[in-house]
Design an enzyme around this catalytic site. Structure first.
Site, PDB file in Angstrom:
ATOM      1  N   HIS A   4      25.383 -49.856  16.836  1.00  0.00           N
ATOM      2  CA  HIS A   4      24.057 -49.268  17.020  1.00  0.00           C
ATOM      3  C   HIS A   4      23.965 -48.471  18.315  1.00  0.00           C
ATOM      4  O   HIS A   4      22.878 -48.058  18.709  1.00  0.00           O
ATOM      5  CB  HIS A   4      22.987 -50.358  16.977  1.00  0.00           C
ATOM      6  CG  HIS A   4      22.769 -50.912  15.605  1.00  0.00           C
ATOM      7  ND1 HIS A   4      21.786 -50.442  14.755  1.00  0.00           N
ATOM      8  CD2 HIS A   4      23.442 -51.872  14.916  1.00  0.00           C
ATOM      9  CE1 HIS A   4      21.843 -51.111  13.610  1.00  0.00           C
ATOM     10  NE2 HIS A   4      22.835 -51.985  13.687  1.00  0.00           N
ATOM     11  N   SER A  63      20.852 -55.462  17.013  1.00  0.00           N
ATOM     12  CA  SER A  63      19.992 -54.604  16.197  1.00  0.00           C
ATOM     13  C   SER A  63      18.749 -55.296  15.666  1.00  0.00           C
ATOM     14  O   SER A  63      17.824 -54.630  15.216  1.00  0.00           O
ATOM     15  CB  SER A  63      20.789 -54.037  15.030  1.00  0.00           C
ATOM     16  OG  SER A  63      21.148 -55.078  14.153  1.00  0.00           O
ATOM     17  N   LYS A  72      25.879 -45.425  10.704  1.00  0.00           N
ATOM     18  CA  LYS A  72      24.528 -45.508  11.266  1.00  0.00           C
ATOM     19  C   LYS A  72      24.193 -44.139  11.866  1.00  0.00           C
ATOM     20  O   LYS A  72      23.938 -43.211  11.111  1.00  0.00           O
ATOM     21  CB  LYS A  72      24.472 -46.680  12.249  1.00  0.00           C
ATOM     22  CG  LYS A  72      24.868 -47.991  11.531  1.00  0.00           C
ATOM     23  CD  LYS A  72      24.632 -49.211  12.336  1.00  0.00           C
ATOM     24  CE  LYS A  72      25.251 -50.442  11.679  1.00  0.00           C
ATOM     25  NZ  LYS A  72      24.795 -50.732  10.326  1.00  0.00           N
TER      26      LYS A  72
END
Lengths: 402, 82
Positions: free
Chosen positions: A211, A183, A242
């Site tokens: 992610h 990330s 997320k």
């Protein structure tokens, strides 16, 4: 040995903040994530949060959370092994596992806990853990807690991994650990090659898809869908905080693994279970992904490209990751924090990373333009980039290289 | 090839990015060697010399020269190796 010496040892070095004249960390938000976000009494465009699909403030998610709380209360005030495992949570675990294409799953209060607790539950001192050099702290610390041999391999380098797998001897089991999306730079791990190597050497692949879930793959089902891994033989973890816009951490894989974790993963067994409202919220996000993913994905990538082109046009070095993340290479810690400061001054919230989160003097400022951001606001941000770049470059010249 | 030359080559090979490495290279300052990168160097040395390096042997090394010194201290026979 004195108490004063103990507290003196804990004192933070504020040199970096003083020199950069800005502390980007622990800013206090006074609003939700919907645009604009409010900090210090000012409005900001949020390019810092991991709300990839723009669902954190979606009213349908909020309503589902409210309904979950109405039915089950705020908390079950117990660990999942005791009173914390409500039917809603169990149903979510099964649904998430099916979503990513695996047999079963278990949900912990955070993905840090999932990654941190996983290894002590499945590995021992006689094993060996091969881990990507740039893997997340939660994976590294989890692996270290086992006390077994750790063999890092060069970042995203299957050739180096292969040479190490060929050399490890005398262990009971080898594990190969990576993230799907790194990330701080947006690169995607070569998971197909890693799984193939694991298969050849009898190793267990472990991938953290924090992610990637809700972002990668034709249907947002994450890295396994992205690489067409229909029979993934290893261990899969992912954050639910997320793209899935809530909180919690998933571990998924074969049923035998999940059954084992239910009794032997201390981070699960001894943690208060995920609040039922959050479980309901994740369920609502999965519903939305099921119907709206193509449109949200398109906007997410359009936003990334708009921002990337704007950043490159004003001379920033943008790391060319494949994920919907733009990461500017900023240099020293001072240069990095100063760049975040210039963005902040322009009303743009970003995330700076300095050593040890990234290699020394390879500090970077990350910008994630989630699908929920209004295009007009993003356009205005791009128009502000020349001023930001100019101010940062001028500051670097005045203040030296930092 | 001397022990020094072998160690310099190993440190250069394990680095994430191609950089010039000498005996005076500072691992942290010049190469950004973190704890995992140091582990990579240690494992490469173990593989090269077929030795088992004690866990804390390299805890305080700062330069490539200090790695060589630690190796000599723990494994005196290495200088005699071909």
């Amino acid at each position: 040995m004195t108490l004063a010496a103990f507290y003196d040892r804990l004192r933070l070095d504020e040199g970096l903040v003083r020199e950069a004249e800005f502390n980007p960390y622990y800013r206090h938000l006074q609003s939700w994530l919907g645009d604009p976000v409010r900090i210090d009494g000012r409005d900001f465009l949020n390019l810092a949060a991991n709300d990839y699909l723009g669902l954190a403030c979606d009213p349908r998610v909020g309503q589902a959370i409210t309904a979950g709380v109405s039915r089950y209360g705020a908390s079950l005030c117990g660990t999942p092994i005791a009173t914390g495992c409500v039917d809603l949570l169990r149903a979510l675990e099964e649904r998430l596992a099916a979503f990513v294409g695996l047999e079963d799953g278990v949900v912990l209060p955070s993905c840090y806990q999932a990654n941190n607790g996983l290894f002590t539950a499945v590995a021992g001192r006689d094993d060996v853990i091969l881990i990507d050099h740039f893997a997340h702290s939660s994976l590294i610390e989890g692996a270290r807690a086992v006390g077994c041999k750790i063999r890092p391999f060069r970042h995203n380098d299957p050739g180096h991994l292969e040479s190490l797998l060929g050399k490890v001897r005398g262990h009971r089991q080898a594990f190969v650990v990576t993230e799907s999306v790194f990330s701080t730079e947006g690169s995607i791990a070569p998971l197909g090659a890693i799984v193939e190597l694991c298969d050849r050497f009898g190793a267990v692949p472990v991938v953290d898809d924090s992610h990637g879930i809700g972002v990668l793959g034709a249907n947002g089902r994450g890295v396994l869908e992205h690489f067409g891994q229909t029979g993934f033989p290893g261990i899969y973890t992912a954050s639910l905080g997320k793209a899935l816009a809530n909180a919690g951490g998933l571990i998924a894989g074969r049923r035998a693994l999940i059954d084992h974790l239910r009794y032997y993963c201390p981070h699960l067994v001894y943690s208060t279970a995920l609040p039922p409202g959050v479980a309901a919220g994740v369920g609502a996000v999965l519903d939305i992904i099921g119907t709206e993913f193509p449109a949200r994905r398109r906007r997410l990538w359009e936003h990334r490209d708009t921002l990337r082109q704007g950043l490159a046009a004003v001379g920033f070095t943008v790391l060319s990751g494949e994920a919907p993340i733009n990461s500017i290479l900023a240099g020293t810690p001072v240069q990095t924090i100063r760049l975040a400061r210039e963005f902040y001054a322009a009303g743009l919230l970003t995330t700076p990373f300095v050593h040890p989160s990234v290699p020394l003097n390879e500090g970077r400022v990350r910008l994630i333009a989630g699908a929920g951001l209004p295009p007009a606001r993003l356009k205005a941000a791009v128009e502000a980039l020349p001023t930001i770049a100019k101010a940062w470059q001028a500051g670097s010249l005045v203040g030296g290289p930092g | 090839m001397s022990l020094e030359e072998k160690v310099v080559a190993i440190v250069a090979k394990t680095a994430e990015k191609k950089k010039t490495v000498t005996l005076d290279t500072d691992l942290m300052r010049d190469l950004g060697t973190d704890s995992l990168a140091l582990l990579m160097i240690i494992q490469a040395l173990e593989d090269e010399f077929d030795i088992a390096i004690p866990d804390d042997a390299f805890k305080k090394v700062k330069t490539v020269r200090e790695i060589v010194a630690q190796l000599r201290a723990h494994f005196p026979r290495l200088d005699a190796a071909p």
